[in-house]
Write a protein that holds these residues in place. Structure first.
Motif, PDB file in Angstrom:
ATOM      1  N   VAL A  73      30.858-138.408  82.463  1.00  0.00           N
ATOM      2  CA  VAL A  73      30.698-137.018  82.873  1.00  0.00           C
ATOM      3  C   VAL A  73      31.440-136.816  84.191  1.00  0.00           C
ATOM      4  N   PHE A  74      32.331-135.844  84.226  1.00  0.00           N
ATOM      5  CA  PHE A  74      33.150-135.577  85.407  1.00  0.00           C
ATOM      6  C   PHE A  74      32.590-134.420  86.231  1.00  0.00           C
ATOM      7  N   ALA A  75      32.277-133.319  85.576  1.00  0.00           N
ATOM      8  CA  ALA A  75      31.743-132.140  86.271  1.00  0.00           C
ATOM      9  C   ALA A  75      30.513-131.647  85.528  1.00  0.00           C
ATOM     10  N   ASP A  76      29.377-131.663  86.199  1.00  0.00           N
ATOM     11  CA  ASP A  76      28.106-131.260  85.590  1.00  0.00           C
ATOM     12  C   ASP A  76      27.476-130.156  86.429  1.00  0.00           C
ATOM     13  N   GLY A  77      26.509-129.476  85.821  1.00  0.00           N
ATOM     14  CA  GLY A  77      25.784-128.456  86.557  1.00  0.00           C
ATOM     15  C   GLY A  77      26.176-127.030  86.217  1.00  0.00           C
ATOM     16  N   PHE A  78      27.052-126.843  85.236  1.00  0.00           N
ATOM     17  CA  PHE A  78      27.462-125.484  84.864  1.00  0.00           C
ATOM     18  C   PHE A  78      26.277-124.645  84.398  1.00  0.00           C
ATOM     19  N   SER A  79      25.321-125.289  83.732  1.00  0.00           N
ATOM     20  CA  SER A  79      24.195-124.530  83.176  1.00  0.00           C
ATOM     21  C   SER A  79      23.340-123.889  84.265  1.00  0.00           C
ATOM     22  N   GLY A  80      23.313-124.498  85.451  1.00  0.00           N
ATOM     23  CA  GLY A  80      22.538-123.938  86.551  1.00  0.00           C
ATOM     24  C   GLY A  80      21.054-124.224  86.492  1.00  0.00           C
ATOM     25  N   VAL A  81      20.618-124.987  85.488  1.00  0.00           N
ATOM     26  CA  VAL A  81      19.205-125.352  85.374  1.00  0.00           C
ATOM     27  C   VAL A  81      19.119-126.851  85.119  1.00  0.00           C
ATOM     28  N   SER A  82      17.969-127.440  85.460  1.00  0.00           N
ATOM     29  CA  SER A  82      17.822-128.892  85.338  1.00  0.00           C
ATOM     30  C   SER A  82      17.709-129.349  83.891  1.00  0.00           C
ATOM     31  N   GLU A  83      17.185-128.487  83.033  1.00  0.00           N
ATOM     32  CA  GLU A  83      17.011-128.849  81.627  1.00  0.00           C
ATOM     33  C   GLU A  83      17.198-127.610  80.764  1.00  0.00           C
ATOM     34  N   VAL A  84      17.998-127.743  79.715  1.00  0.00           N
ATOM     35  CA  VAL A  84      18.263-126.611  78.821  1.00  0.00           C
ATOM     36  C   VAL A  84      17.518-126.828  77.514  1.00  0.00           C
ATOM     37  N   ARG A  85      16.600-125.937  77.219  1.00  0.00           N
ATOM     38  CA  ARG A  85      15.895-125.980  75.935  1.00  0.00           C
ATOM     39  C   ARG A  85      16.477-124.965  74.959  1.00  0.00           C
ATOM     40  N   SER A  86      17.018-123.892  75.495  1.00  0.00           N
ATOM     41  CA  SER A  86      17.676-122.867  74.697  1.00  0.00           C
ATOM     42  C   SER A  86      18.986-122.500  75.382  1.00  0.00           C
ATOM     43  N   PRO A  87      20.079-122.331  74.636  1.00  0.00           N
ATOM     44  CA  PRO A  87      21.362-121.992  75.261  1.00  0.00           C
ATOM     45  C   PRO A  87      21.307-120.750  76.139  1.00  0.00           C
ATOM     46  N   ARG A  88      20.382-119.844  75.851  1.00  0.00           N
ATOM     47  CA  ARG A  88      20.279-118.636  76.656  1.00  0.00           C
ATOM     48  C   ARG A  88      19.877-118.930  78.095  1.00  0.00           C
ATOM     49  N   GLN A  89      19.312-120.123  78.316  1.00  0.00           N
ATOM     50  CA  GLN A  89      18.943-120.508  79.683  1.00  0.00           C
ATOM     51  C   GLN A  89      20.172-120.859  80.514  1.00  0.00           C
ATOM     52  N   ALA A  90      21.260-121.232  79.874  1.00  0.00           N
ATOM     53  CA  ALA A  90      22.459-121.672  80.595  1.00  0.00           C
ATOM     54  C   ALA A  90      23.171-120.486  81.229  1.00  0.00           C
ATOM     55  N   ARG A  91      23.383-120.577  82.522  1.00  0.00           N
ATOM     56  CA  ARG A  91      24.043-119.484  83.244  1.00  0.00           C
ATOM     57  C   ARG A  91      25.548-119.486  83.003  1.00  0.00           C
ATOM     58  N   HIS A  92      26.102-120.665  82.811  1.00  0.00           N
ATOM     59  CA  HIS A  92      27.537-120.794  82.537  1.00  0.00           C
ATOM     60  C   HIS A  92      27.731-121.907  81.503  1.00  0.00           C
ATOM     61  N   ARG A  93      28.775-121.759  80.678  1.00  0.00           N
ATOM     62  CA  ARG A  93      29.074-122.760  79.653  1.00  0.00           C
ATOM     63  C   ARG A  93      30.582-123.009  79.650  1.00  0.00           C
ATOM     64  N   PRO A  94      31.022-124.240  79.942  1.00  0.00           N
ATOM     65  CA  PRO A  94      32.455-124.530  80.009  1.00  0.00           C
ATOM     66  C   PRO A  94      33.153-124.280  78.673  1.00  0.00           C
ATOM     67  N   CYS A  95      34.374-123.791  78.744  1.00  0.00           N
ATOM     68  CA  CYS A  95      35.116-123.508  77.510  1.00  0.00           C
ATOM     69  C   CYS A  95      36.569-123.980  77.597  1.00  0.00           C
ATOM     70  N   GLY A  96      37.382-123.319  78.415  1.00  0.00           N
ATOM     71  CA  GLY A  96      38.798-123.645  78.483  1.00  0.00           C
ATOM     72  C   GLY A  96      39.145-124.504  79.673  1.00  0.00           C
ATOM     73  N   LEU A  97      40.240-125.261  79.548  1.00  0.00           N
ATOM     74  CA  LEU A  97      40.732-126.124  80.617  1.00  0.00           C
ATOM     75  C   LEU A  97      42.221-125.875  80.827  1.00  0.00           C
ATOM     76  N   ALA A  98      42.656-125.903  82.076  1.00  0.00           N
ATOM     77  CA  ALA A  98      44.081-125.780  82.380  1.00  0.00           C
ATOM     78  C   ALA A  98      44.382-126.547  83.657  1.00  0.00           C
ATOM     79  N   GLN A  99      45.616-127.013  83.740  1.00  0.00           N
ATOM     80  CA  GLN A  99      46.072-127.723  84.939  1.00  0.00           C
ATOM     81  C   GLN A  99      46.980-126.801  85.738  1.00  0.00           C
ATOM     82  N   GLY A 100      46.702-126.685  87.033  1.00  0.00           N
ATOM     83  CA  GLY A 100      47.538-125.862  87.887  1.00  0.00           C
ATOM     84  C   GLY A 100      48.805-126.591  88.295  1.00  0.00           C
ATOM     85  N   PRO A 101      49.810-125.869  88.799  1.00  0.00           N
ATOM     86  CA  PRO A 101      51.066-126.496  89.235  1.00  0.00           C
ATOM     87  C   PRO A 101      50.868-127.572  90.297  1.00  0.00           C
TER      88      PRO A 101
END
Length: 419
Positions: free
Chosen positions: A370-398
């Protein structure tokens, strides 16, 4: 004595308040993310839309594909200044979707049925945003797995995921005990990766090549320049226990099958829906819809994954890191953005993080972490609706920074390494 007690009590209250303030400050650093030592993160913008994949250009331009048009625009153009401040400066296209990719002076973007391209000027801006060139049309779209992810190789080809519009090709989709449709004829136009030319207008299935099949749904994919090969992340099938309770426990169904990273060559078959990969047993298992019982092995003709992650993490982004900002061990390795699960009940939901897989000579060379954790904003997710953020896309900057989108609130994170 009373005065001493009052003084001690007063200082106790002050220390508690200071402690709480300091804790809050620490939790607010790195935009709430947990990162390896030396890395920092900041949330550079909240668009309030559903940001999917993105591309970053020199000069601070960032193009973001929106799942649904945001304020009428399906593609947002952002600009990041020298201070790291980001603002939406333009937008275009009236269609939602996931895929976006920039190569050789063109921006490619997908709806759920078509792929378009836009010519870029020397400044990186789209020259004629209202008149894109449609290069692919007529792609299959169902109510499930409808998004189209895209990537280009170095030989003028574009690769498009066409997800299977069902869970496991049952005669009655997601119905307990329903068996698989013999041969799964849907594979003729879905459940795989199709290859097209990147510069030919209005191509349809007859103009393309079914490059690989047996892939339930791919959202994250990238081209590995080390071995000139396509890599994809498959979303594994759901509901083993719900559909076949006599064969699978709830715990088994929560953990299996694996989310698989595949190295794809032309003509490969990953086996869906006839098999799934069980990372616990380390085997390809015959699917229950096609006569399996959770133990019978599937055909050896199907390819094996190069990495098998735990089940139901929902991999939505894949990026091979080629920059020089991060430490050497990250060079040419793969980052995977896991959107997070919804179907691991009764276990807690998992994912909602970005992981790293080390690579050497174009192949995985060590365990993922695991490289970057904590996007959900809560210590434990029981339902996806609890997650404040969910990672999706990745890009590399110049400059080698890593950008991560969130498709809950449209946030974009920028992760940097500062020794």
């Amino acid at each position: 004595m009373n005065q001493i007690r009052i003084a001690i009590s007063t200082w106790t209250i002050v220390l508690v308040l200071l402690s709480q303030s300091f804790t809050g400050f620490c939790q607010g650093t790195n935009a709430g993310l947990k990162l390896p030592q030396g890395f920092t993160a900041k949330k550079i913008i909240d668009t309030s839309g559903k940001a999917r994949h993105l591309s970053v250009l020199p000069g601070g331009l960032i193009y973001v594909k929106m799942a649904r048009p945001w304020q009428g625009k399906g593609i947002l153009m952002l600009r990041e200044n020298d201070k790291g401040e980001v603002a939406v400066v333009d937008g275009f296209s009236n269609y939602g979707g996931t895929g976006i990719y920039i190569k050789n002076g063109y921006l490619y973007a997908s709806s759920n049925e078509e792929v378009f391209r836009y010519q870029l000027g020397e400044d990186g801006r789209v020259i004629n945003p209202d008149k894109p060139e449609r290069i692919i049309t007529g792609l299959k779209m169902g109510r499930q797995h409808e998004t189209k992810s895209i990537v280009l190789d170095n030989d003028g080809n574009i690769y498009v995921n066409i997800g299977m519009p069902t869970n496991s090709c049952q005669e009655k989709d997601r119905q307990p005990g329903s068996m698989g449709i013999p041969g799964c004829p849907l594979l003729d136009s879905a459940g795989g990766i199709w290859q097209f030319r990147c510069d030919k207008p209005d191509q349809t299935y007859k103009d393309g090549i079914r490059y690989a099949t047996g892939l339930r749904n791919v959202v994250g994919l990238d081209w590995n320049t080390q071995n000139n090969t396509l890599f994809v992340m498959q979303h594994g099938r759901d509901q083993l226990h719900d559909l076949f309770p006599a064969l699978y426990t709830q715990k088994q169904s929560a953990e299996v099958p694996a989310e698989c990273m595949y190295m794809i060559r032309k003509g490969d078959n990953a086996g869906f829906p006839f098999i799934y990969y069980d990372q616990v047993q380390g085997k390809k298992i015959l699917a229950p819809e096609y006569g399996g019982d959770g133990k019978k092995e599937g055909s050896k003709e199907y390819i094996d994954p190069v990495v098998a992650f735990p089940g139901h993490l929902a991999p939505n982004g894949l990026l091979f890191y080629t920059g020089s900002q991060f430490p050497e061990r990250f060079r040419n390795g793969a980052f995977v953005a896991f959107h997070g699960s919804w179907n691991r009940t009764p276990e807690k939901q998992e994912g909602y993080y970005v992981v790293f897989v080390p690579f050497e000579n174009g192949k995985p060379s060590g365990k993922w972490e695991v490289f970057a954790d904590g996007f959900s904003g809560v210590s434990e997710v029981r339902s996806p609706r609890q997650a404040r953020h969910r990672p999706c896309g990745l890009a590399q900057g110049p400059d080698g920074a890593l950008y991560v989108t969130d498709d809950v609130k449209g946030a974009i994170y920028k992760i940097e390494y500062k020794q």
